[in-house]
Design an enzyme around this catalytic site. Structure first.
Site, PDB file in Angstrom:
ATOM      1  N   ASP A 216       0.820  -1.214   0.000  1.00  0.00           N
ATOM      2  CA  ASP A 216       0.000   0.000   0.000  1.00  0.00           C
ATOM      3  C   ASP A 216       0.855   1.266   0.000  1.00  0.00           C
ATOM      4  OD1 ASP A 216      -2.169  -1.617   0.087  1.00  0.00           O
ATOM      5  OD2 ASP A 216      -3.014  -0.824   1.948  1.00  0.00           O
TER       6      ASP A 216
ATOM      7  N   HIS B  69       3.782  -2.480   3.160  1.00  0.00           N
ATOM      8  CA  HIS B  69       3.820  -1.100   2.646  1.00  0.00           C
ATOM      9  C   HIS B  69       5.141  -0.864   1.925  1.00  0.00           C
ATOM     10  CE1 HIS B  69       0.751  -0.841   5.821  1.00  0.00           C
ATOM     11  NE2 HIS B  69       0.244   0.170   5.141  1.00  0.00           N
TER      12      HIS B  69
END
Length: 717
Positions: free
Chosen positions: A99, A252
């Site tokens: 993300d 991430h």
């Protein structure tokens, strides 16, 4: 019916409005483009529409129980009434998802690890990061990975309207089309977790985006790598809770230091591959075609245009910030010079013998007039009350409204009338200079009213033989209207305070046409009044300075002029002034490399006039653009506080200028509104004048309509 009555009737007839010229729209278009660049840059840096609120809810009454207990992928596509379904990742299958990227620091390292182990993954990207890192998006696509949408600015969509949600998704799709030529139907909400975390706040978002064709991917395992818990903890968090269970794992690749994520990723892949897991994308895990589809035609080129404009905005911003800093430096530098030099001039002006013995010889007052029927009587009556010996020459420059006849009808013994064919104001003044009986000539406009002492005050500096010209104090007579009050502030602060500063530096660039005086010898050496520019008063003043004469400012020589009474007339006047002043600066540009007095003006006066009169006002709209940007998209309280500080400084300086000019300060109550409205008009006028000059356009003299309402000096109450 008299000629005057016929003219008034003609003015009352309705006129067809001509289409505004292209140059009228060009300044506004330029300002709009600059604002768009700022907004695009703010989008790319996630400053615009940035919302850090995170919704917290525990109610799940509207969420179907089977979704809360189902898999991480929610399919709410189809009609609004369709029942959403969820899907699990098949056993022995892992989907790695990343993300908040792409990040130029960490995404390449993550891609290298994935390529090393021949693993495909899903990258849920934000639009702002996509526009800043297009090459990484292309690298992700080229590596066989799948891209999903993570909104453009990463807000919690539970707080956003449907319009904002649609905008977030559409802008991200636009960015993907521009950098990689693809759209994606895969979506992950910011701040999301597993499917069991859906509640009454975010479930409507899932249904809304599903109705617009998006498949929502939540997660099975959250590694919390953004908390930097340590490599071992990240690896442990990624492991399936049930042996052989399929997992959609969250990591991430942006948002901070991801060194632990990169190191943990290698271990996660090795460990799970050792247990017989295969790695793939969300679409492939569900047995569906890729969520990414190529785009063509308008969508593709719209995306490319958006990315190009955004990159231009990012590159341009340092230049705009530099120009903003220059504007601040010039404005504050001008304020400082005014505050230092204006008191010096004020102290000099108090000395009664500063010029020498009183000047008592008669002088000639020149009044060039073209269609001044409404004002000429007031002008001549004010001269009749003068306490100084004068002859007055009215030069009628081919008036068609009976101005010359009105002068003759007044039959004033000290007034001579010269009739000539229309040739322009410089031609009229040259005719008057040639006919003048005295060595000193005072020039005034045909719509101006002198006080009884004006002529006496304006000629006293000529006691000094080095002085060739004197600037008087032009004041707005019709100041009772809002537009008049704004011009009154401008005259006192922007003209007269400037002249005090320039006087001390001996580089006054303009003697106002409303009130000024010249030695005939200085005019002869300067070549007389010229029609080379539309600002003949600035042109002749610079020529007199270059000829070696001093030019000074006589603050007590007050003249009351009728300022434009409408925005249209004001525009016409200031457009001519700005354009004419630029012409005069360009005409005298060689003074910069000249020797003697011309060189002094060229290397001191001309740069100051260019910097303070052209560069600073030309760049000043940036202040308002950044103000608007700051209020709408950045830190509004700090922006407004900074703006308030600037207005306060401007108010203090204006109050000081009014005090020096012995004016009542109550007109300053309209100063804040002047800064918001009037100043913007002056910006556009200067921009239009600059564009006209740069494009080689020609500007004709535009005669303003007068009313004759200024018949005497206003009485302050």
């Amino acid at each position: 019916m008299s000629r005057h009555q016929r003219r008034r009737q003609s003015l009352l007839r309705p006129r067809r409005l001509a289409a505004p010229p292209l140059r009228f729209f060009m300044p506004l278009s330029l300002l709009a483009c600059l604002l768009v660049l700022l907004v695009l840059r703010g989008l790319a840096t996630n400053e615009v529409f940035h919302d850090t609120r995170i919704a917290v809810s525990v109610d799940k009454d509207t969420v179907p129980p089977e979704l809360l207990k189902g898999g991480p992928v929610i399919d709410a596509r189809g009609s609004k009434n369709a029942h959403p379904v969820s899907y699990r990742i098949p056993d022995k299958t892992v989907v790695l998802s990343f993300d908040d990227g792409p990040s130029p620091d960490w995404t390449p390292k993550i891609l290298d690890v994935l390529a090393k182990h021949d693993v495909r993954a899903d990258f849920f990207v934000t639009g702002s990061m996509t526009t800043r890192n297009p090459e990484l998006i292309r690298k992700i696509v080229a590596g066989g990975h799948e891209i999903g949408l993570h909104t453009f600015t990463h807000p919690d969509l539970a707080y956003q309207s449907h319009a904002r949600i649609s905008w977030e998704l559409a802008q991200t799709q636009l960015a993907l089309a521009g950098v990689a030529g693809v759209h994606s139907s895969l979506f992950r909400p910011p701040y999301s977790s597993d499917a069991s975390a859906m509640d009454d706040w975010n479930y409507p978002v899932i249904k809304y985006v599903g109705a617009h064709g998006y498949l929502t991917a939540f997660i099975d395992r959250d590694t919390d790598d953004w908390k930097r818990p340590g490599v071992e903890e990240i690896v442990k968090s990624a492991m399936p809770t049930r042996p052989g269970a399929g997992e959609l794992i969250l990591l991430h690749d942006a948002g901070g230091d991801r060194a632990e994520t990169v190191e943990a990723l290698e271990q996660i892949i090795v460990k799970l591959q050792g247990e017989g897991y295969r790695f793939t994308t969300v679409s492939d895990a569900l047995g569906a075609s890729s969520a990414m589809v190529p785009v063509h035609g308008f969508q593709l080129w719209a995306g490319k245009g958006f990315i190009w404009a955004t990159h231009a905005a990012v590159v341009t911003l340092p230049l705009l910030v530099g120009m903003l800093a220059l504007v601040g430096f010039l404005n504050f530098g001008r304020f400082a010079l005014m505050l230092v030099l204006a008191p010096v001039h004020a102290r000099r002006a108090k000395r009664k013998d500063q010029w020498g013995p009183p000047v008592t010889e008669p002088v000639t007052v020149l009044v060039p007039a073209y269609n001044e029927i409404e004002c000429i009587a007031n002008t001549l009556n004010s001269l009749a009350a003068s306490d100084y010996p004068i002859e007055v020459i009215v030069i009628d420059d081919g008036s068609t409204d009976g101005t010359a006849d009105a002068v003759e009808e007044m039959d004033l013994p000290f007034v001579r009338l010269i009739r000539k064919v229309n040739g322009g104001k410089p031609s009229a003044l040259n005719a008057g200079i040639a006919a003048a009986s005295h060595d000193i000539v005072v020039m005034m406009d045909g719509d101006t009213v002198f006080e009884p002492s004006t002529v006496r005050e304006v000629v006293q500096p000529f006691a000094d033989p080095a002085i060739g010209a004197v600037a008087g104090n032009a004041k707005v007579g019709n100041r009772d209207s809002l537009i008049g009050a704004w011009q009154h502030i401008e005259y006192v602060l922007g003209h007269n305070l400037d002249r005090r500063m320039y006087d001390v530096l001996n580089v006054i660039p303009t003697i106002p046409g409303a009130v000024g005086a010249f030695r005939k010898e200085a005019l002869r050496q300067a070549g007389g009044m010229s029609d080379d520019t539309l600002a003949e008063d600035t042109d002749i003043t610079m020529a007199v300075l270059c000829a070696g004469w001093r030019v000074v400012y006589a603050e007590r020589a007050r003249a009351w002029t009728e300022a434009p009474a409408s925005l249209q007339q004001l525009w016409s006047q200031r457009y001519r002034w700005s354009y004419g002043s630029m012409q005069a600066m360009w005409k005298h540009r060689r003074a910069v490399v000249a020797t003697g007095p011309a060189g002094r003006f060229g290397r001191i006066g001309l740069p100051l006039v260019v910097l303070f009169g052209v560069v600073a006002p030309l760049l000043a709209p940036l202040v308002d653009l950044f103000l608007l940007y700051g209020v709408l998209f950045a830190d509004a309280p700090i922006t407004l506080a900074s703006w308030g500080g600037f207005i306060l400084l401007q108010s203090v300086l204006s109050w000081y200028a009014f005090r020096l000019d012995r004016e009542k300060p109550w007109h300053l109550i309209s100063l804040p509104l002047q800064q918001v409205v009037y100043r913007q008009l002056m910006y556009i006028v200067l921009l239009q004048s600059t564009i006209t000059a740069l494009t080689g356009g020609r500007l004709r003299w535009q005669k303003l309509r007068r009313t004759g309402e200024v018949s005497a000096a206003p009485v302050e109450v």
